[in-house]
Design an enzyme around this catalytic site. Structure first.
Site, PDB file in Angstrom:
ATOM      1  N   LYS A 174       0.685  -1.235  -0.049  1.00 31.90           N
ATOM      2  CA  LYS A 174      -0.043   0.156   0.098  1.00 31.90           C
ATOM      3  C   LYS A 174       0.773   1.463   0.090  1.00 31.90           C
ATOM      4  CE  LYS A 174      -1.807   3.174   1.845  1.00 31.90           C
ATOM      5  NZ  LYS A 174      -1.690   4.517   1.104  1.00 31.90           N
ATOM      6  N   GLU A 249       9.335   1.962  11.016  1.00 30.95           N
ATOM      7  CA  GLU A 249      10.609   3.015  10.950  1.00 30.95           C
ATOM      8  C   GLU A 249       9.806   4.348  10.782  1.00 30.95           C
ATOM      9  OE1 GLU A 249      13.459   2.762  11.333  1.00 30.95           O
ATOM     10  OE2 GLU A 249      13.780   0.593  11.420  1.00 30.95           O
ATOM     11  N   CYS A 283      14.047  11.081   6.472  1.00 31.25           N
ATOM     12  CA  CYS A 283      13.887  10.984   7.811  1.00 31.25           C
ATOM     13  C   CYS A 283      15.379  10.989   8.411  1.00 31.25           C
ATOM     14  CB  CYS A 283      13.304   9.317   8.089  1.00 31.25           C
ATOM     15  SG  CYS A 283      14.200   8.094   7.083  1.00 31.25           S
ATOM     16  N   GLU A 384       9.960  16.963  14.795  1.00 31.05           N
ATOM     17  CA  GLU A 384       9.964  16.621  13.422  1.00 31.05           C
ATOM     18  C   GLU A 384       9.355  17.740  12.497  1.00 31.05           C
ATOM     19  OE1 GLU A 384       8.882  12.963  11.358  1.00 31.05           O
ATOM     20  OE2 GLU A 384      11.116  12.698  10.792  1.00 31.05           O
TER      21      GLU A 384
HETATM   22  P1  NAP Z   1       2.493   8.588   7.137  1.00 36.89           P
HETATM   23  O1  NAP Z   1       1.264   9.831   6.984  1.00 36.89           O
HETATM   24  O2  NAP Z   1       2.449   7.998   8.552  1.00 36.89           O
HETATM   25  O3  NAP Z   1       2.103   7.596   6.139  1.00 36.89           O
HETATM   26  C1  NAP Z   1       2.822   6.581   6.014  1.00 36.89           C
HETATM   27  C2  NAP Z   1       2.065   5.430   5.138  1.00 36.89           C
HETATM   28  O4  NAP Z   1       1.006   5.166   5.957  1.00 36.89           O
HETATM   29  C3  NAP Z   1       1.150   5.915   4.049  1.00 36.89           C
HETATM   30  O5  NAP Z   1       1.118   4.827   2.987  1.00 36.89           O
HETATM   31  C4  NAP Z   1      -0.058   6.389   4.314  1.00 36.89           C
HETATM   32  O6  NAP Z   1      -0.988   6.150   3.446  1.00 36.89           O
HETATM   33  C5  NAP Z   1      -0.270   5.085   5.299  1.00 36.89           C
HETATM   34  N1  NAP Z   1      -1.543   5.444   6.596  1.00 36.89           N
HETATM   35  C6  NAP Z   1      -1.804   6.621   6.866  1.00 36.89           C
HETATM   36  N2  NAP Z   1      -2.940   6.411   7.847  1.00 36.89           N
HETATM   37  C7  NAP Z   1      -2.768   5.048   7.971  1.00 36.89           C
HETATM   38  C8  NAP Z   1      -3.571   4.055   9.028  1.00 36.89           C
HETATM   39  N3  NAP Z   1      -4.550   4.629   9.742  1.00 36.89           N
HETATM   40  N4  NAP Z   1      -3.073   2.769   8.814  1.00 36.89           N
HETATM   41  C9  NAP Z   1      -2.556   2.300   8.094  1.00 36.89           C
HETATM   42  N5  NAP Z   1      -1.783   3.169   7.259  1.00 36.89           N
HETATM   43  C10 NAP Z   1      -2.041   4.270   7.269  1.00 36.89           C
HETATM   44  O7  NAP Z   1       3.676   9.497   6.679  1.00 36.89           O
HETATM   45  P2  NAP Z   1       4.367  10.159   5.531  1.00 36.89           P
HETATM   46  O8  NAP Z   1       3.565  11.468   5.861  1.00 36.89           O
HETATM   47  O9  NAP Z   1       3.706   9.678   4.195  1.00 36.89           O
HETATM   48  O10 NAP Z   1       5.866  10.284   5.808  1.00 36.89           O
HETATM   49  C11 NAP Z   1       6.366  11.197   6.468  1.00 36.89           C
HETATM   50  C12 NAP Z   1       6.960  10.356   7.633  1.00 36.89           C
HETATM   51  O11 NAP Z   1       7.330   9.301   7.436  1.00 36.89           O
HETATM   52  C13 NAP Z   1       7.868  11.348   8.688  1.00 36.89           C
HETATM   53  O12 NAP Z   1       7.554  10.999   9.811  1.00 36.89           O
HETATM   54  C14 NAP Z   1       9.348  10.460   8.647  1.00 36.89           C
HETATM   55  O13 NAP Z   1      10.129  10.665   9.558  1.00 36.89           O
HETATM   56  C15 NAP Z   1       8.880   9.378   8.251  1.00 36.89           C
HETATM   57  N6  NAP Z   1       9.841   8.382   7.602  1.00 36.89           N
HETATM   58  C16 NAP Z   1      10.786   7.816   8.288  1.00 36.89           C
HETATM   59  C17 NAP Z   1      11.724   6.907   7.600  1.00 36.89           C
HETATM   60  C18 NAP Z   1      12.664   5.945   8.388  1.00 36.89           C
HETATM   61  O14 NAP Z   1      13.058   4.931   7.838  1.00 36.89           O
HETATM   62  N7  NAP Z   1      12.650   6.052   9.443  1.00 36.89           N
HETATM   63  C19 NAP Z   1      11.689   6.975   6.201  1.00 36.89           C
HETATM   64  C20 NAP Z   1      11.110   7.660   5.580  1.00 36.89           C
HETATM   65  C21 NAP Z   1       9.940   8.727   6.357  1.00 36.89           C
HETATM   66  P3  NAP Z   1      -1.582   7.685   2.778  1.00 36.89           P
HETATM   67  O15 NAP Z   1      -0.359   8.173   2.089  1.00 36.89           O
HETATM   68  O16 NAP Z   1      -2.698   7.212   2.121  1.00 36.89           O
HETATM   69  O17 NAP Z   1      -2.242   8.726   4.013  1.00 36.89           O
END
Ligand code: NAP
Ligand code: MG
Length: 486
Positions: A174, A249, A283, A384
């Site tokens: 997904k 992560e 990240c 963040e």
């Molecule tokens: P996000 O909002 O948490 O979304 C990540 C994924 O989860 C997306 O595919 C999102 O779908 C999905 N999602 C949203 N709500 C969900 C739910 N209730 N249940 C299951 N899945 C759900 O994060 P983002 O805004 O895409 O990315 C930014 C964040 O990622 C930052 O906090 C960053 O630090 C973190 N990040 C961490 C790493 C690492 O390796 N540590 C690497 C890259 C990014 P939708 O897009 O459809 O909402």
């Protein structure tokens, strides 16, 4: 524009309710990059069932046979590198040079994990009983749910899916709503590589609808997630309640510590790169620089001089150092943090708003922004931001700097700039992060090494390199006793 459908059970399948969603270019929102299916729980269930059906045969396939498919996928992706990089850059706003680097990383990940299909996956253990053969084998878990963010839409889906697949699992991916087209390009590549139907599936749509459906589907035996802490903890609760394996992560607030003896020009180059490339949306991006007080003014001058000349451009422009941020709500959040900074958390010395001019009018651009004299407990030094914002924080000495670096909830990566071996060894011992870098950027880690964070940055497991085998397999211990003796 034709709609790109879901990839389920070896077929391209529309959403059962017929809904679609246009994906727009964050550098210029007038441009529709593509249209994707906006799917429902039904497509998730179909994909999970297809993956379950495909699992037994995929598991039985010899590792080297699975490896051949991954190798072929690597070759196909290498052949489409420029096309996929352009798509990624337009879909998601990553500067084209970095987008090419990311697609190359995808090729490398496929090749690396193809190699794993040839390597040993267990050990022989001496039994205390005579003539007994005791050994371990690593077995796949079954259907793995893969939920990924928008910021590395080639690398993250592949650094999760490639090890999942090579160890014999099947996958339902997904991808993030902000980068689904790139994920569907990966599906095309697996299709062309001849992966059996149902082994790899992609369903596009909203995370809040599809995420729960995926994790709670009875066929799904593990979930690997990269994204925000809020969504990560929700996923952990669902997975724990259901009793399946999960891996998270999440965020970071990565610090670069600069000591007085460091080469300040080199340190400034690397800190600016870590903070501002890809508009700070890694990240592992550098969001704090903790600098020994005696050199902080000199270091700040060098940082500002560099930041003021960074080319902010549409992402597909070859000269872009940073492009836009990914969407409107991310931009609003970043600008809110900048306002907090201006309202007394620090002294603004570069950027601080939205760049002006016709090139920027239709994109989500933010100026590269630097604050100095930031208090360690300020919001811009603790939370963040995920944007091109750097906070410079003064410290008395290395010990004080490490304490400040550790004084946040996250622990993903950190850098130290020095030639002082004693200071470096103290930092290696005391820093609470998963990736420790010396005279190197907080970002820029390598795929053959374990990746992950301490504290709130991850769920204590590691991705990439050989570490991936820990999550994507379970261990079976076998003892064989010849009943008649030998
Ligand atoms: P996000 O909002 O948490 O979304 C990540 C994924 O989860 C997306 O595919 C999102 O779908 C999905 N999602 C949203 N709500 C969900 C739910 N209730 N249940 C299951 N899945 C759900 O994060 P983002 O805004 O895409 O990315 C930014 C964040 O990622 C930052 O906090 C960053 O630090 C973190 N990040 C961490 C790493 C690492 O390796 N540590 C690497 C890259 C990014 P939708 O897009 O459809 O909402
Ligand atoms: Mg989000």
């Amino acid at each position: 524009m034709t709609t790109k459908h879901n990839w389920i059970g070896g077929k391209w399948v529309p959403s059962s309710n017929g809904e679609t969603r246009a994906v727009r270019n964050p550098s210029n929102t007038d441009e529709v990059v593509g249209v994707v299916a906006w799917s429902t729980e039904k497509e998730i269930a179909d994909a999970a069932e297809a993956a379950q059906e495909a699992f037994p045969a995929w598991k039985r396939l010899p590792g080297p046979a699975r490896a051949r498919i991954l190798t072929k996928a690597a070759q196909i992706l290498a052949g489409r590198l420029e096309e996929v990089a352009q798509l990624l850059s337009r879909e998601q706003g990553k500067p084209i040079g970095e987008a090419r680097g990311e697609v190359q990383r995808g090729v490398d990940l496929l090749q690396y994990y193809a190699g794993e299909g040839w390597r040993s996956v267990g050990e022989v253990i001496p039994s205390a009983a005579p003539d007994t053969l005791m050994y371990t084998i690593r077995e796949p878990l079954g259907v793995v749910g893969v939920i990924t963010p928008w910021n590395f839409p080639v690398a993250i889906p592949l650094w999760k899916s490639a090890p999942a697949l090579i160890y014999g699992n099947t996958v339902v991916l997904k991808p993030a709503a902000d980068a689904p087209l790139t994920a569907l390009a990966i599906a095309e590549i697996f299709e062309e590589a001849g992966i059996p139907p149902g082994v790899f599936n992609v369903v596009t749509g909203s995370g809040s609808t599809l995420g729960d459906a995926l994790i709670t589907h009875e066929a799904v035996k593990a979930v690997t997630f990269t994204g925000s802490n809020a969504v990560g903890s929700h996923i952990a609760q669902l997975a724990a309640a259901k009793g399946i394996k999960y891996q998270l992560e999440m965020g970071g607030k990565n610090a670069a510590i600069v000591l007085a003896d460091a080469d300040l020009d080199k340190a400034a180059d690397i800190v600016v790169s870590g903070a501002m490339r890809f508009a700070g949306q890694k990240c592992t991006a550098t969001s704090r620089a903790i600098v020994e007080r005696s050199v902080i003014e000199a270091f700040a001058d060098k940082v500002v001089e560099r930041v003021q000349s960074l080319p902010v451009r549409p992402a597909t422009d070859e000269s872009a150092y940073l492009g836009p941020v990914v969407n409107q709500s991310q931009r609003e959040q970043i600008l809110r943090y900048i306002e907090t900074g201006k309202a007394g958390e620090g002294r603004l010395v570069a950027g601080g708003g939205v760049p002006q001019g016709p090139m920027y009018e239709k994109g989500y651009f933010v100026e590269p922004t630097v604050f100095v004299d930031v208090r360690p407990d300020a919001a811009i030094a603790q939370e963040e931001i995920f944007g091109p914002v750097l906070a410079l924080i003064p410290a008395d000495d290395v010990k004080h700097a490490i304490a400040i670096a550790n004084g946040v909830r996250y622990g993903l990566s950190a850098s130290l700039f020095t030639n002082d071996l004693t200071a470096a060894m103290r930092y290696i011992r005391d820093i609470e992060v998963g990736m420790v870098r010396i005279n190197a950027e907080t970002a820029g880690v390598e795929l053959q090494a374990p990746f992950g964070g301490y504290k709130a940055s991850s769920s204590y497991s590691r991705e990439q390199g050989r570490a991936a085998i820990e999550f994507f397999t379970q261990t079976k211990t076998v003892a064989i006793v010849p009943s008649g003796g030998l």
